[in-house]
Design a protein around this motif. Structure first.
Motif, PDB file in Angstrom:
ATOM      1  N   SER A 139      51.911 148.292  23.582  1.00 39.12           N
ATOM      2  CA  SER A 139      50.686 148.225  24.395  1.00 39.12           C
ATOM      3  C   SER A 139      50.747 147.084  25.412  1.00 39.12           C
ATOM      4  O   SER A 139      49.867 146.973  26.268  1.00 39.12           O
ATOM      5  CB  SER A 139      49.459 148.052  23.506  1.00 39.12           C
ATOM      6  OG  SER A 139      49.530 146.816  22.831  1.00 39.12           O
ATOM      7  N   GLY A 140      51.796 146.250  25.338  1.00 35.92           N
ATOM      8  CA  GLY A 140      51.913 145.122  26.267  1.00 35.92           C
ATOM      9  C   GLY A 140      53.079 145.262  27.232  1.00 35.92           C
ATOM     10  O   GLY A 140      53.367 144.327  27.995  1.00 35.92           O
ATOM     11  N   HIS A 141      53.740 146.412  27.253  1.00 38.65           N
ATOM     12  CA  HIS A 141      54.880 146.557  28.173  1.00 38.65           C
ATOM     13  C   HIS A 141      54.456 146.435  29.640  1.00 38.65           C
ATOM     14  O   HIS A 141      55.193 145.934  30.472  1.00 38.65           O
ATOM     15  CB  HIS A 141      55.568 147.915  27.968  1.00 38.65           C
ATOM     16  CG  HIS A 141      56.317 148.029  26.681  1.00 38.65           C
ATOM     17  ND1 HIS A 141      56.396 146.996  25.782  1.00 38.65           N
ATOM     18  CD2 HIS A 141      57.024 149.058  26.140  1.00 38.65           C
ATOM     19  CE1 HIS A 141      57.110 147.381  24.744  1.00 38.65           C
ATOM     20  NE2 HIS A 141      57.502 148.625  24.935  1.00 38.65           N
ATOM     21  N   HIS A 142      53.247 146.914  29.938  1.00 40.56           N
ATOM     22  CA  HIS A 142      52.761 146.873  31.324  1.00 40.56           C
ATOM     23  C   HIS A 142      52.730 145.443  31.867  1.00 40.56           C
ATOM     24  O   HIS A 142      52.814 145.231  33.076  1.00 40.56           O
ATOM     25  CB  HIS A 142      51.347 147.476  31.405  1.00 40.56           C
ATOM     26  CG  HIS A 142      50.309 146.584  30.796  1.00 40.56           C
ATOM     27  ND1 HIS A 142      49.586 145.680  31.538  1.00 40.56           N
ATOM     28  CD2 HIS A 142      49.909 146.408  29.508  1.00 40.56           C
ATOM     29  CE1 HIS A 142      48.775 145.007  30.733  1.00 40.56           C
ATOM     30  NE2 HIS A 142      48.953 145.423  29.492  1.00 40.56           N
ATOM     31  N   THR A 143      52.632 144.446  30.966  1.00 39.35           N
ATOM     32  CA  THR A 143      52.484 143.053  31.413  1.00 39.35           C
ATOM     33  C   THR A 143      53.700 142.580  32.214  1.00 39.35           C
ATOM     34  O   THR A 143      53.590 141.636  32.989  1.00 39.35           O
ATOM     35  CB  THR A 143      52.266 142.096  30.214  1.00 39.35           C
ATOM     36  OG1 THR A 143      53.414 142.163  29.348  1.00 39.35           O
ATOM     37  CG2 THR A 143      51.018 142.466  29.425  1.00 39.35           C
ATOM     38  N   ILE A 144      54.853 143.232  32.034  1.00 42.73           N
ATOM     39  CA  ILE A 144      56.059 142.814  32.782  1.00 42.73           C
ATOM     40  C   ILE A 144      55.775 142.897  34.283  1.00 42.73           C
ATOM     41  O   ILE A 144      56.098 141.984  35.033  1.00 42.73           O
ATOM     42  CB  ILE A 144      57.284 143.691  32.413  1.00 42.73           C
ATOM     43  CG1 ILE A 144      57.617 143.558  30.927  1.00 42.73           C
ATOM     44  CG2 ILE A 144      58.492 143.331  33.287  1.00 42.73           C
ATOM     45  CD1 ILE A 144      58.728 144.501  30.459  1.00 42.73           C
ATOM     46  N   GLU A 145      55.155 143.999  34.700  1.00 39.86           N
ATOM     47  CA  GLU A 145      54.857 144.154  36.133  1.00 39.86           C
ATOM     48  C   GLU A 145      53.446 143.731  36.508  1.00 39.86           C
ATOM     49  O   GLU A 145      53.197 143.394  37.659  1.00 39.86           O
ATOM     50  CB  GLU A 145      55.053 145.622  36.574  1.00 39.86           C
ATOM     51  CG  GLU A 145      56.508 146.048  36.698  1.00 39.86           C
ATOM     52  CD  GLU A 145      57.138 146.406  35.372  1.00 39.86           C
ATOM     53  OE1 GLU A 145      56.388 146.673  34.397  1.00 39.86           O
ATOM     54  OE2 GLU A 145      58.375 146.409  35.280  1.00 39.86           O
TER      55      GLU A 145
ATOM     56  N   CYS B 118      51.104 141.463  34.887  1.00 39.17           N
ATOM     57  CA  CYS B 118      50.479 140.172  34.552  1.00 39.17           C
ATOM     58  C   CYS B 118      51.344 139.019  35.057  1.00 39.17           C
ATOM     59  O   CYS B 118      52.546 139.166  35.242  1.00 39.17           O
ATOM     60  CB  CYS B 118      50.276 140.047  33.044  1.00 39.17           C
ATOM     61  SG  CYS B 118      49.067 141.220  32.422  1.00 39.17           S
ATOM     62  N   TYR B 119      50.723 137.873  35.236  1.00 36.45           N
ATOM     63  CA  TYR B 119      51.474 136.711  35.738  1.00 36.45           C
ATOM     64  C   TYR B 119      52.578 136.318  34.756  1.00 36.45           C
ATOM     65  O   TYR B 119      53.678 135.962  35.170  1.00 36.45           O
ATOM     66  CB  TYR B 119      50.515 135.540  35.998  1.00 36.45           C
ATOM     67  CG  TYR B 119      49.653 135.797  37.202  1.00 36.45           C
ATOM     68  CD1 TYR B 119      50.179 135.667  38.483  1.00 36.45           C
ATOM     69  CD2 TYR B 119      48.337 136.213  37.063  1.00 36.45           C
ATOM     70  CE1 TYR B 119      49.405 135.938  39.606  1.00 36.45           C
ATOM     71  CE2 TYR B 119      47.556 136.481  38.177  1.00 36.45           C
ATOM     72  CZ  TYR B 119      48.097 136.341  39.439  1.00 36.45           C
ATOM     73  OH  TYR B 119      47.335 136.619  40.551  1.00 36.45           O
TER      74      TYR B 119
ATOM     75  N   LEU C  61      51.869 127.863  27.358  1.00 42.45           N
ATOM     76  CA  LEU C  61      51.653 129.310  27.518  1.00 42.45           C
ATOM     77  C   LEU C  61      51.373 129.616  28.985  1.00 42.45           C
ATOM     78  O   LEU C  61      50.842 128.779  29.717  1.00 42.45           O
ATOM     79  CB  LEU C  61      50.464 129.765  26.663  1.00 42.45           C
ATOM     80  CG  LEU C  61      50.638 129.685  25.149  1.00 42.45           C
ATOM     81  CD1 LEU C  61      49.399 130.264  24.450  1.00 42.45           C
ATOM     82  CD2 LEU C  61      51.890 130.422  24.683  1.00 42.45           C
ATOM     83  N   GLY C  62      51.735 130.838  29.398  1.00 43.37           N
ATOM     84  CA  GLY C  62      51.517 131.247  30.788  1.00 43.37           C
ATOM     85  C   GLY C  62      50.213 132.014  30.947  1.00 43.37           C
ATOM     86  O   GLY C  62      49.545 132.354  29.970  1.00 43.37           O
ATOM     87  N   ASP C  63      49.899 132.323  32.198  1.00 45.66           N
ATOM     88  CA  ASP C  63      48.651 133.019  32.533  1.00 45.66           C
ATOM     89  C   ASP C  63      48.759 134.496  32.127  1.00 45.66           C
ATOM     90  O   ASP C  63      49.599 135.226  32.656  1.00 45.66           O
ATOM     91  CB  ASP C  63      48.444 132.883  34.055  1.00 45.66           C
ATOM     92  CG  ASP C  63      47.156 133.510  34.541  1.00 45.66           C
ATOM     93  OD1 ASP C  63      46.445 134.149  33.733  1.00 45.66           O
ATOM     94  OD2 ASP C  63      46.863 133.364  35.737  1.00 45.66           O
ATOM     95  N   PRO C  64      47.879 134.951  31.215  1.00 48.18           N
ATOM     96  CA  PRO C  64      47.973 136.354  30.792  1.00 48.18           C
ATOM     97  C   PRO C  64      47.209 137.323  31.700  1.00 48.18           C
ATOM     98  O   PRO C  64      47.219 138.529  31.441  1.00 48.18           O
ATOM     99  CB  PRO C  64      47.330 136.319  29.396  1.00 48.18           C
ATOM    100  CG  PRO C  64      46.319 135.224  29.471  1.00 48.18           C
ATOM    101  CD  PRO C  64      46.851 134.210  30.463  1.00 48.18           C
TER     102      PRO C  64
END
Ligand code: ATP
Ligand code: MG
Ligand code: MG
Length: 406
Positions: free
Chosen positions: A295-301, A303-304, A320-323
């Motif tokens: 459910s978090g794969h989309h974050t590669i493209e 999310c920061y 930690l980075g900006d989610p």
């Protein structure tokens, strides 16, 4: 330059290379599937050394890992040997030998998240007991040991009844639905019998499935990614929409439940919290994964900081980075094996070819050596200026429709 040894010249063992990356620590990942592969991709960007342990020599992570060790993550000797080469141990799968992780922790090995977390989560029944003790809302559940207790559960919770194996479950393998008392026995048999260790859950009448990736740093700081909607086909995650199209109040409640659930577990890393949204606006917890998640794969493209980079930052102790999302909308489409063997590869490659001409689409192919029906072979993420446009792009990709109208 050509030395007298010529082609035989050997470089030092990779583990002994000097490290000038963002962390001096070698991160050992138990498991070398697609999650391990994407962790290695994020690690290489920051020159963090990740080594992987997986029974398969040619697993998805092996080509990208700094070093890959062939061995089982359920084997104590393999894990202990592997641990000697790492500064931190983490996982990309929860079905690992938790006893060994606990022993290693007692000897001072740094496991993130903690062995106690892996132990609770890898048994879905103990996970439910844990979260209900912590006041997290979830569907009612009950252990079943024989037909009598299964029938009792059916009387208590009604039908359809969700029967689940306690351990080694993934992609719905380990779940069976009994629509009536008459089919209880056959559903139990299909799961391998009561000896396998089963429990039941009351059917959750959800209108949407949601998920939240929660990151916790070594200092205890917690950050939550935007709530997404997950759409399953035959119990397997098929499509993820980010952000979820739900009212602000629902997003807030889902985030609170996810944060609360993760706060009850120990250790650093990212955690995925799967949730049900019911018609009356209730949020119920389905399960938690102690690692990056589909459910978090989309974050590669979108999310920061991707969930993979975030996991590494968390376990090695970087800030930690900006989610948050840097694009208004994203859809992740899982490429599940449509057929066995060569034919399956051909179909997948046809879809990839179409994806390459879709604006905002990024293809991830996991390079699994074997194609099997329903197996997660890769995924495609499409980002864009609105959910409507991203949905239209997905439809165009799936139907070969013209994109000129957009
Ligand atoms: P994963 O690959 O996410 O680890 P899993 O094998 O652990 O999957 P679950 O997450 O328990 O399986 O269930 C898979 C899917 O089955 C859920 O996403 C949901 O669609 C459905 N499901 C699970 N539990 C229930 C329930 N109590 N009521 C209704 N549907 C359910
Ligand atoms: Mg699961
Ligand atoms: Mg699940």
């Amino acid at each position: 330059c050509q030395s007298s040894l010529g082609a035989q010249e050997v470089s030092p063992r990779k583990d002994e290379w000097p490290v000038h990356g963002l962390s001096e620590t070698v991160v050992g990942v138990l498991g070398g599937g697609q999650l391990g592969r994407m962790l290695c991709q994020a690690a290489s960007q920051m020159a963090i050394k990740v080594i992987t342990l997986d029974p398969l020599e040619h697993c998805p992570a092996s080509a990208i890992a700094h070093n890959h060790v062939v061995g089982s993550f359920s084997d104590n000797v393999a894990i202990e040997e592997f641990a000697k080469r790492c500064g931190i141990l983490t996982v990309e799968i929860e079905h690992v030998d938790a006893d060994t992780l606990e022993k290693l922790e007692q000897r001072g090995v740094d496991c993130e998240p903690k062995a106690s977390t892996i132990r609770i989560i890898q048994d879905k029944y103990s996970q439910k007991v844990h979260f209900s003790r912590h006041g997290i809302p979830l569907p009612e559940f009950m252990q079943i040991d024989d037909l009598e207790s299964a029938n009792r559960a059916g009387e208590l919770f009604g039908y359809p009844l969700m029967i689940k194996s306690k351990r080694l479950a993934y992609d719905g393998r380990g779940n069976a639905v009994a629509k009536s008392p008459e089919v209880l026995s056959s559903a139990v048999t299909a799961l391998g019998g009561y000896e396998r260790g089963l429990y039941v859950e009351k059917w959750a009448p959800f209108i949407k499935e949601l998920a939240v990736i929660v990151a916790r740093g070594r200092d205890g700081s917690i950050l939550c990614y935007p709530v997404v909607e997950t759409i399953h086909k035959d119990n397997i995650c098929h499509i993820v929409k980010a952000p979820a199209d739900v009212p602000w109040k629902v997003r807030k409640l889902a985030t609170e439940v996810a944060r609360e659930a993760v706060s009850s577990l120990e250790g650093a890393g990212v955690f995925a919290v799967e949730l049900f949204l019911t018609e009356d606006g209730q949020i119920l917890l389905n399960e938690v994964a102690p690692r990056p998640h589909n459910s978090g794969h989309h974050t590669i493209e979108s999310c920061y900081t991707s969930q993979f980079e975030q996991h590494l930052r968390a376990v090695v102790g970087l800030p930690l980075g900006d989610p948050s999302m840097k694009t208004p909308a994203a859809i992740m489409y899982n490429m599940l094996g449509e057929d066995e063997g060569e034919r399956g590869f051909q179909l997948a490659h046809q879809l990839i070819r179409r994806a390459l001409s879709i604006p905002g689409a990024a293809v991830h192919w996991y390079d699994k050596p074997e194609m099997r029906k329903q197996r997660k072979m890769g995924h495609i993420t499409i980002i864009g200026p609105s959910m409507g446009i991203v949905e239209a792009r997905l439809n165009a990709m799936l139907t070969e429709e013209s994109l000129e109208s957009q």
